[in-house]
Scaffold this motif. Structure first.
Motif, PDB file in Angstrom:
ATOM      1  N   TYR A   1      20.772 -12.246  -2.689  1.00 52.74           N
ATOM      2  CA  TYR A   1      19.567 -12.790  -3.327  1.00 52.74           C
ATOM      3  C   TYR A   1      18.316 -12.417  -2.542  1.00 52.74           C
ATOM      4  N   ARG A   2      18.306 -12.707  -1.260  1.00 58.28           N
ATOM      5  CA  ARG A   2      17.137 -12.369  -0.440  1.00 58.28           C
ATOM      6  C   ARG A   2      17.177 -10.879  -0.130  1.00 58.28           C
ATOM      7  N   MET A   3      16.131 -10.149  -0.529  1.00 55.04           N
ATOM      8  CA  MET A   3      16.145  -8.684  -0.452  1.00 55.04           C
ATOM      9  C   MET A   3      15.059  -8.167   0.497  1.00 55.04           C
ATOM     10  N   LEU A   4      15.083  -8.601   1.729  1.00 59.07           N
ATOM     11  CA  LEU A   4      14.087  -8.152   2.690  1.00 59.07           C
ATOM     12  C   LEU A   4      14.280  -6.663   2.959  1.00 59.07           C
ATOM     13  N   PRO A   5      13.186  -5.894   3.038  1.00 53.57           N
ATOM     14  CA  PRO A   5      13.301  -4.432   3.023  1.00 53.57           C
ATOM     15  C   PRO A   5      14.107  -3.838   4.160  1.00 53.57           C
ATOM     16  N   TRP A   6      14.008  -4.426   5.354  1.00 50.07           N
ATOM     17  CA  TRP A   6      14.768  -3.860   6.478  1.00 50.07           C
ATOM     18  C   TRP A   6      16.268  -4.035   6.278  1.00 50.07           C
ATOM     19  N   ASP A   7      16.669  -5.031   5.466  1.00 48.64           N
ATOM     20  CA  ASP A   7      18.089  -5.238   5.178  1.00 48.64           C
ATOM     21  C   ASP A   7      18.609  -4.339   4.058  1.00 48.64           C
ATOM     22  N   HIS A   8      17.729  -3.928   3.138  1.00 45.07           N
ATOM     23  CA  HIS A   8      18.219  -3.303   1.906  1.00 45.07           C
ATOM     24  C   HIS A   8      17.667  -1.916   1.593  1.00 45.07           C
ATOM     25  N   ALA A   9      16.496  -1.561   2.086  1.00 47.46           N
ATOM     26  CA  ALA A   9      15.964  -0.229   1.772  1.00 47.46           C
ATOM     27  C   ALA A   9      16.871   0.897   2.283  1.00 47.46           C
ATOM     28  N   PRO A  10      17.351   0.828   3.524  1.00 46.94           N
ATOM     29  CA  PRO A  10      18.207   1.928   3.991  1.00 46.94           C
ATOM     30  C   PRO A  10      19.515   2.037   3.205  1.00 46.94           C
ATOM     31  N   GLY A  11      20.213   0.913   3.072  1.00 44.63           N
ATOM     32  CA  GLY A  11      21.515   0.931   2.404  1.00 44.63           C
ATOM     33  C   GLY A  11      21.426   1.319   0.950  1.00 44.63           C
ATOM     34  N   THR A  12      20.351   0.898   0.279  1.00 41.75           N
ATOM     35  CA  THR A  12      20.213   1.230  -1.135  1.00 41.75           C
ATOM     36  C   THR A  12      20.124   2.731  -1.345  1.00 41.75           C
ATOM     37  N   LEU A  13      19.291   3.414  -0.565  1.00 46.25           N
ATOM     38  CA  LEU A  13      19.180   4.862  -0.752  1.00 46.25           C
ATOM     39  C   LEU A  13      20.498   5.558  -0.429  1.00 46.25           C
ATOM     40  N   ILE A  14      21.133   5.161   0.657  1.00 46.90           N
ATOM     41  CA  ILE A  14      22.408   5.771   1.025  1.00 46.90           C
ATOM     42  C   ILE A  14      23.440   5.565  -0.080  1.00 46.90           C
TER      43      ILE A  14
ATOM     44  N   ASP B   1       0.844  -1.195   0.000  1.00 46.47           N
ATOM     45  CA  ASP B   1       0.000   0.000   0.000  1.00 46.47           C
ATOM     46  C   ASP B   1       0.881   1.247   0.000  1.00 46.47           C
ATOM     47  N   ASP B   2       0.255   2.407  -0.129  1.00 46.48           N
ATOM     48  CA  ASP B   2       1.007   3.650  -0.285  1.00 46.48           C
ATOM     49  C   ASP B   2       1.141   4.461   0.998  1.00 46.48           C
ATOM     50  N   LYS B   3       0.757   3.881   2.128  1.00 48.75           N
ATOM     51  CA  LYS B   3       0.931   4.588   3.392  1.00 48.75           C
ATOM     52  C   LYS B   3       2.414   4.658   3.751  1.00 48.75           C
ATOM     53  N   ALA B   4       2.771   5.714   4.450  1.00 53.06           N
ATOM     54  CA  ALA B   4       4.164   5.852   4.887  1.00 53.06           C
ATOM     55  C   ALA B   4       4.538   4.662   5.774  1.00 53.06           C
ATOM     56  N   LEU B   5       5.706   4.085   5.491  1.00 51.30           N
ATOM     57  CA  LEU B   5       6.120   2.856   6.163  1.00 51.30           C
ATOM     58  C   LEU B   5       7.575   2.972   6.599  1.00 51.30           C
ATOM     59  N   TRP B   6       7.806   2.691   7.860  1.00 51.46           N
ATOM     60  CA  TRP B   6       9.168   2.625   8.384  1.00 51.46           C
ATOM     61  C   TRP B   6       9.653   1.172   8.324  1.00 51.46           C
ATOM     62  N   THR B   7      10.803   0.923   7.737  1.00 52.35           N
ATOM     63  CA  THR B   7      11.408  -0.398   7.852  1.00 52.35           C
ATOM     64  C   THR B   7      12.471  -0.316   8.943  1.00 52.35           C
ATOM     65  N   VAL B   8      12.491  -1.321   9.796  1.00 51.27           N
ATOM     66  CA  VAL B   8      13.393  -1.294  10.950  1.00 51.27           C
ATOM     67  C   VAL B   8      14.122  -2.623  11.091  1.00 51.27           C
ATOM     68  N   ASP B   9      15.434  -2.552  11.078  1.00 49.54           N
ATOM     69  CA  ASP B   9      16.264  -3.690  11.472  1.00 49.54           C
ATOM     70  C   ASP B   9      16.922  -3.277  12.781  1.00 49.54           C
ATOM     71  N   PRO B  10      16.399  -3.751  13.915  1.00 46.68           N
ATOM     72  CA  PRO B  10      16.848  -3.230  15.208  1.00 46.68           C
ATOM     73  C   PRO B  10      18.289  -3.567  15.547  1.00 46.68           C
ATOM     74  N   VAL B  11      18.740  -4.763  15.136  1.00 47.06           N
ATOM     75  CA  VAL B  11      20.150  -5.128  15.256  1.00 47.06           C
ATOM     76  C   VAL B  11      20.501  -5.909  13.991  1.00 47.06           C
ATOM     77  N   ASP B  12      21.066  -5.245  13.031  1.00 45.92           N
ATOM     78  CA  ASP B  12      21.514  -5.920  11.819  1.00 45.92           C
ATOM     79  C   ASP B  12      22.887  -6.536  12.099  1.00 45.92           C
ATOM     80  N   GLY B  13      23.027  -7.811  11.737  1.00 43.43           N
ATOM     81  CA  GLY B  13      24.254  -8.521  12.086  1.00 43.43           C
ATOM     82  C   GLY B  13      24.131  -9.165  13.451  1.00 43.43           C
ATOM     83  N   THR B  14      22.943  -9.736  13.723  1.00 44.14           N
ATOM     84  CA  THR B  14      22.702 -10.330  15.050  1.00 44.14           C
ATOM     85  C   THR B  14      23.713 -11.419  15.390  1.00 44.14           C
ATOM     86  N   GLY B  15      24.090 -12.236  14.400  1.00 43.64           N
ATOM     87  CA  GLY B  15      25.083 -13.284  14.654  1.00 43.64           C
ATOM     88  C   GLY B  15      26.400 -12.704  15.145  1.00 43.64           C
ATOM     89  N   ASN B  16      26.802 -11.580  14.567  1.00 42.08           N
ATOM     90  CA  ASN B  16      28.029 -10.916  15.018  1.00 42.08           C
ATOM     91  C   ASN B  16      27.861 -10.379  16.432  1.00 42.08           C
TER      92      ASN B  16
END
Length: 276
Positions: free
Chosen positions: A214-227, A83-98
């Motif tokens: 390959y797997r492009m989940l938005p919280w992993d890739h939306a922030p980095g792509t724009l930057i 949908d077109d509503k404003a949406l925040w994608t959040v990865d609270p701790v990216d690199g959890t294994g690390n």
């Protein structure tokens, strides 16, 4: 009055100070779970997302949060992307294994998606207190030790033996995994941080040449792509040639520091695939 960019950056620093860094190298028994085989989640991930969600939604009227941990519990939340509503994608701790292993390569990632396009992005690295911020059409900036500098990823394209790259092929179909691995064999330096926050900011800062996903989940890739794209980089599907958007959930995608590097590397991988 603080801007949206400043407000989100402040929230990221506060959540890291409250919920993440006190638990770094101090996780107790029972603080780590396995969502699926090899996919870890910690109390820091969940507490951070819970703390961020209402505060982000309060910044933009009518917005919703799509967080990694909430979506893991309820995959139907991914439908919010359509949908077109404003949406925040959040990865609270990216690199959890690390994070679990006590390695410093982890971060917090947030993006604001409006009508299917990422308009604002933040990647925060708590250990070093460094942050990358971008606004669509306004450039990308890196703040370290209180100094903000504009991100420009491009430089003279290095020879393949001098390139630095990360190859993530775990989810790749075999017809792409093989060619990518063959291309990788000629790269000068290969490293896998297992952290999108670090990979994207490294490419955007001109310290890394490219990454495959390959797997492009938005919280992993939306922030980095724009930057990265605001810094002059490219994030694009190797097969279709289409630029990444948050509604795209799979690849194969090639992340490169500039158009020339993307084209050269994509052509090499495609040629190797054609000879399978």
């Amino acid at each position: 009055m603080p801007t949206l960019t400043e407000n989100v950056a402040a929230l990221m620093r506060e959540v890291a100070a409250r919920e993440i860094m006190p638990r770094f190298r101090a996780l107790a028994e029972g603080d780590v779970e396995e969502k699926s085989k090899g996919d870890l989640v910690t109390i820091a991930d969940r507490a951070s997302e819970i703390w961020l969600t209402p505060r982000l939604e309060a910044l933009v009227a009518g917005s919703h949060v799509l967080g990694e941990e909430a979506a893991a519990a309820d995959p139907a939340l991914l439908e919010r992307l359509s949908d077109d509503k404003a949406l925040w994608t959040v990865d609270p701790v990216d690199g959890t294994g690390n994070f679990v292993a006590g390695r410093e390569t982890f971060g917090v990632m947030i993006a604001l998606v409006e009508k299917g396009m990422t308009t604002h992005a933040w990647i925060y690295l708590p250990v070093t207190d460094e942050i990358a911020i971008a606004e669509r059409g306004a450039g990308a900036f890196w703040t370290s030790e209180g100094m903000a500098t504009r991100l420009l990823s491009g430089r003279a394209a290095p020879a393949i033996t001098d390139q630095s790259a990360s190859f993530y092929v775990r989810f790749m179909p075999d017809d792409w995994k093989g060619p990518i691995e063959r291309h990788a064999s000629g790269i000068g330096r290969k490293e896998s941080t297992l952290c999108s926050a670090v990979d994207y900011t490294s490419v955007a800062r001109g310290r890394h040449d490219f990454v495959t996903y390959y797997r492009m989940l938005p919280w992993d890739h939306a922030p980095g792509t724009l930057i990265l794209c605001e810094a002059g980089g490219v994030v694009r599907d190797i097969e279709t040639g289409l630029d990444y958007t948050p509604r795209i959930l799979k690849g194969p995608h090639l992340i490169a520091r500039d158009e020339e590097s993307w084209q050269r590397t994509a052509e090499s991988i495609r040629a190797l695939r054609a000879h399978l």
